[in-house]
Design an enzyme around this catalytic site. Structure first.
Site, PDB file in Angstrom:
ATOM      1  N   ASP A  41       0.849  -1.202   0.000  1.00  9.66           N
ATOM      2  CA  ASP A  41       0.000   0.000   0.000  1.00  9.66           C
ATOM      3  C   ASP A  41       0.882   1.249   0.000  1.00  9.66           C
ATOM      4  O   ASP A  41       0.384   2.376  -0.075  1.00  9.66           O
ATOM      5  CB  ASP A  41      -1.008  -0.005   1.159  1.00  9.66           C
ATOM      6  CG  ASP A  41      -0.358   0.029   2.524  1.00  9.66           C
ATOM      7  OD1 ASP A  41       0.879  -0.135   2.602  1.00  9.66           O
ATOM      8  OD2 ASP A  41      -1.088   0.207   3.526  1.00  9.66           O
ATOM      9  N   SER A  42       2.220   1.034   0.019  1.00  8.65           N
ATOM     10  CA  SER A  42       3.148   2.151  -0.207  1.00  8.65           C
ATOM     11  C   SER A  42       2.897   2.771  -1.585  1.00  8.65           C
ATOM     12  O   SER A  42       3.385   3.858  -1.875  1.00  8.65           O
ATOM     13  CB  SER A  42       4.608   1.675  -0.106  1.00  8.65           C
ATOM     14  OG  SER A  42       4.830   0.524  -0.896  1.00  8.65           O
ATOM     15  N   ASP A  59      -1.006  -6.402  -0.258  1.00  7.23           N
ATOM     16  CA  ASP A  59      -0.926  -5.732   1.044  1.00  7.23           C
ATOM     17  C   ASP A  59      -2.313  -5.208   1.417  1.00  7.23           C
ATOM     18  O   ASP A  59      -2.892  -4.404   0.677  1.00  7.23           O
ATOM     19  CB  ASP A  59       0.065  -4.569   0.892  1.00  7.23           C
ATOM     20  CG  ASP A  59       0.642  -4.130   2.210  1.00  7.23           C
ATOM     21  OD1 ASP A  59       0.510  -4.858   3.199  1.00  7.23           O
ATOM     22  OD2 ASP A  59       1.258  -3.043   2.226  1.00  7.23           O
ATOM     23  N   LYS A 114      -0.722  -9.703   3.037  1.00  7.97           N
ATOM     24  CA  LYS A 114       0.054  -9.244   4.200  1.00  7.97           C
ATOM     25  C   LYS A 114      -0.766  -8.231   4.970  1.00  7.97           C
ATOM     26  O   LYS A 114      -1.488  -7.431   4.363  1.00  7.97           O
ATOM     27  CB  LYS A 114       1.369  -8.607   3.748  1.00  7.97           C
ATOM     28  CG  LYS A 114       2.154  -7.947   4.885  1.00  7.97           C
ATOM     29  CD  LYS A 114       3.478  -7.424   4.431  1.00  7.97           C
ATOM     30  CE  LYS A 114       3.465  -6.007   3.911  1.00  7.97           C
ATOM     31  NZ  LYS A 114       2.921  -4.996   4.843  1.00  7.97           N
ATOM     32  N   GLU A 116      -0.603  -5.639   8.739  1.00 10.04           N
ATOM     33  CA  GLU A 116       0.274  -5.077   9.756  1.00 10.04           C
ATOM     34  C   GLU A 116      -0.282  -5.322  11.158  1.00 10.04           C
ATOM     35  O   GLU A 116      -1.500  -5.326  11.341  1.00 10.04           O
ATOM     36  CB  GLU A 116       0.421  -3.556   9.550  1.00 10.04           C
ATOM     37  CG  GLU A 116       1.024  -3.181   8.208  1.00 10.04           C
ATOM     38  CD  GLU A 116       1.172  -1.675   8.025  1.00 10.04           C
ATOM     39  OE1 GLU A 116       0.920  -0.907   8.981  1.00 10.04           O
ATOM     40  OE2 GLU A 116       1.545  -1.266   6.908  1.00 10.04           O
ATOM     41  N   GLU A 156      10.154  -4.798   9.804  1.00  9.65           N
ATOM     42  CA  GLU A 156      10.579  -3.527   9.197  1.00  9.65           C
ATOM     43  C   GLU A 156      11.232  -2.654  10.252  1.00  9.65           C
ATOM     44  O   GLU A 156      10.612  -2.346  11.283  1.00  9.65           O
ATOM     45  CB  GLU A 156       9.365  -2.803   8.573  1.00  9.65           C
ATOM     46  CG  GLU A 156       9.772  -1.464   7.970  1.00  9.65           C
ATOM     47  CD  GLU A 156       8.671  -0.787   7.162  1.00  9.65           C
ATOM     48  OE1 GLU A 156       7.588  -1.396   6.962  1.00  9.65           O
ATOM     49  OE2 GLU A 156       8.892   0.368   6.743  1.00  9.65           O
TER      50      GLU A 156
HETATM   51  O1  KIV Z   1       3.351  -1.035   1.613  1.00 12.46           O
HETATM   52  C1  KIV Z   1       4.493  -1.481   1.600  1.00 12.46           C
HETATM   53  O2  KIV Z   1       5.251  -1.386   0.627  1.00 12.46           O
HETATM   54  C2  KIV Z   1       4.948  -2.143   2.801  1.00 12.46           C
HETATM   55  C3  KIV Z   1       6.420  -2.133   3.021  1.00 12.46           C
HETATM   56  C4  KIV Z   1       6.792  -0.875   3.697  1.00 12.46           C
HETATM   57  C5  KIV Z   1       6.825  -3.311   3.770  1.00 12.46           C
HETATM   58  O3  KIV Z   1       4.166  -2.590   3.580  1.00 12.46           O
END
Ligand code: KIV
Length: 284
Positions: free
Chosen positions: A48-49, A87, A117, A119, A186
Site C-alpha cells: 500500500d506504499s 498488502d 500481508k 500489519e 521492518e
Molecule cells: O506497503 C508497503 O510497501 C509495505 C512495506 C513498507 C513493507 O508494507
C-alpha cells in the site's frame, strides 16, 4: 528466466531449509513486474506504499481495496510466476475477522495473489487465524508498521529497548502460532531480527532494514532506482539513478520539440505522391 517454474510456498520453505536467501521487492505496475520476473525475483509485494510512490499521497492511509486490486492485477500480468503478496490497505482488516477474510479473498480471486500481508502484532492474531482458516496464506508485518506511523511516533526504528524488543519477539511467535506463513520485520535492530529468525519454526522471516540475519530481504522498488523524489531511506541501497535518467530525458524532449529538432524523418511516415495528388483532388 521468463519460463521459470511458479514460485510456490513449498519453493520458499525449501529455500529457508537450504539457507538460500529469499528475494523480495515491492512492485505496482505491469512493466516493472515484467522486469522483476525476468530478473528472477522470488516474491513481489504490491504494497500500500503505492499510495506514496504511485499516487502521491503523504501516507498509505488513503489507499483503498480497489486501488490495490487494480495495481495487483497489473503486476500479476507482468509477473505470472513470482510469489505475489497483496498488502491489505488501511481499514480493510482492522474492524473485524469477517471484513479481513472478505478483503483477503478479493486479493486472491480478483488479483491472482498467492498470499496477503497485514500489519500488527498480537492484536491482529485473530485476523491472521481467520484468514488462514479460510485457506488464504497470510504474512504478518512487525516493527515499523506504516499504517500506525502516527501512533509509533513517525517512521523510525522500533524495538530499541529490551522491553520493546521482547514484545516484538513475542508478537512474531504469536503470529506464527496463529498461522502466519511469514513475518516481515521492518526497521528493527539486526539482533532482534536474528533472535526472531532463530526462534521461527515454520515461518519465513523477512527483513526490511532489519539486517542480514533473516530468511530474505525486501526493499521498496522506488528506493532502488531513485524514483521517489521526496527522500531515499537509509536502509535502501540505490542500484541506479533511473529518476535522473528520466528527468534528463524529459528535459531534452521538451527542448527538442521547442527547437523543432524532434521529430526527425525516421520518427514519422510519408505518403506516396500519387496518393497525395489523388487526395488533393478529392479535397478539391
Ligand atoms: O506497503 C508497503 O510497501 C509495505 C512495506 C513498507 C513493507 O508494507
Amino acid at each position: 528466466m521468463s519460463d521459470r517454474k511458479k514460485v510456490s510456498l513449498p519453493t520458499l520453505f525449501t529455500k529457508v531449509a537450504k539457507s538460500e536467501p529469499i528475494t523480495w521487492l515491492t512492485c505496482y505496475d505491469y512493466p516493472t513486474a515484467y522486469f522483476q520476473e525476468q530478473a528472477g525475483i522470488d516474491m513481489i509485494l504490491v504494497g500500500d506504499s503505492l499510495g506514496m510512490t504511485m499516487l502521491g499521497y503523504d501516507s498509505t492511509l488513503p489507499v483503498t481495496m480497489n486501488d490495490m486490486i487494480r495495481h495487483t492485477q497489473a503486476v500479476r500480468r507482468g509477473a505470472p510466476n513470482a510469489f505475489l503478496i497483496g498488502d491489505m490497505p488501511y481499514m480493510s482488516y482492522q474492524a473485524s475477522n469477517e471484513t479481513a477474510v472478505l478483503n483477503a479473498g478479493r486479493f486472491m480471486a480478483e488479483a491472482g495473489c498467492d498470499a496477503i500481508k497485514l500489519e500488527g502484532g498480537r492484536e491482529m492474531a485473530p485476523r491472521i487465524a481467520a484468514i488462514a482458516a479460510a485457506g488464504i496464506p497470510a504474512f504478518g508485518h512487525l516493527g515499523l508498521t506504516p499504517q500506525s506511523a502516527s501512533a509509533l511516533g513517525g517512521f523510525r526504528l522500533q524495538g530499541k529497548s529490551a522491553l520493546q524488543a521482547q514484545k516484538i519477539i513475542e508478537d512474531a511467535k504469536i503470529l506464527e502460532e496463529a498461522g502466519a506463513i511469514g513475518v516481515l520485520l521492518e526497521l528493527v535492530p539486526d539482533r532482534v531480527c536474528q533472535l526472531i529468525t532463530e526462534r521461527a519454526e515454520d515461518c519465513i522471516i523477512m527483513s526490511l532494514g532489519s539486517g542480514p540475519d533473516a530468511h530474505g530481504q525486501l526493499l521498496i522498488y522506488h528506493d532502488l532506482f531513485g524514483l521517489y523524489p521526496k527522500f531515499t531511506p537509509r536502509m535502501a541501497k540505490v542500484y541506479g539513478n533511473a529518476g535522473e535518467v528520466i528527468q534528463n530525458g524529459l528535459i531534452q524532449y521538451v527542448q527538442e520539440v521547442q527547437n523543432k529538432q524532434f521529430p526527425e524523418p525516421k520518427n514519422y511516415f510519408g505518403m506516396k505522391d500519387a496518393e497525395y495528388d489523388e487526395l488533393k483532388k478529392l479535397l478539391g
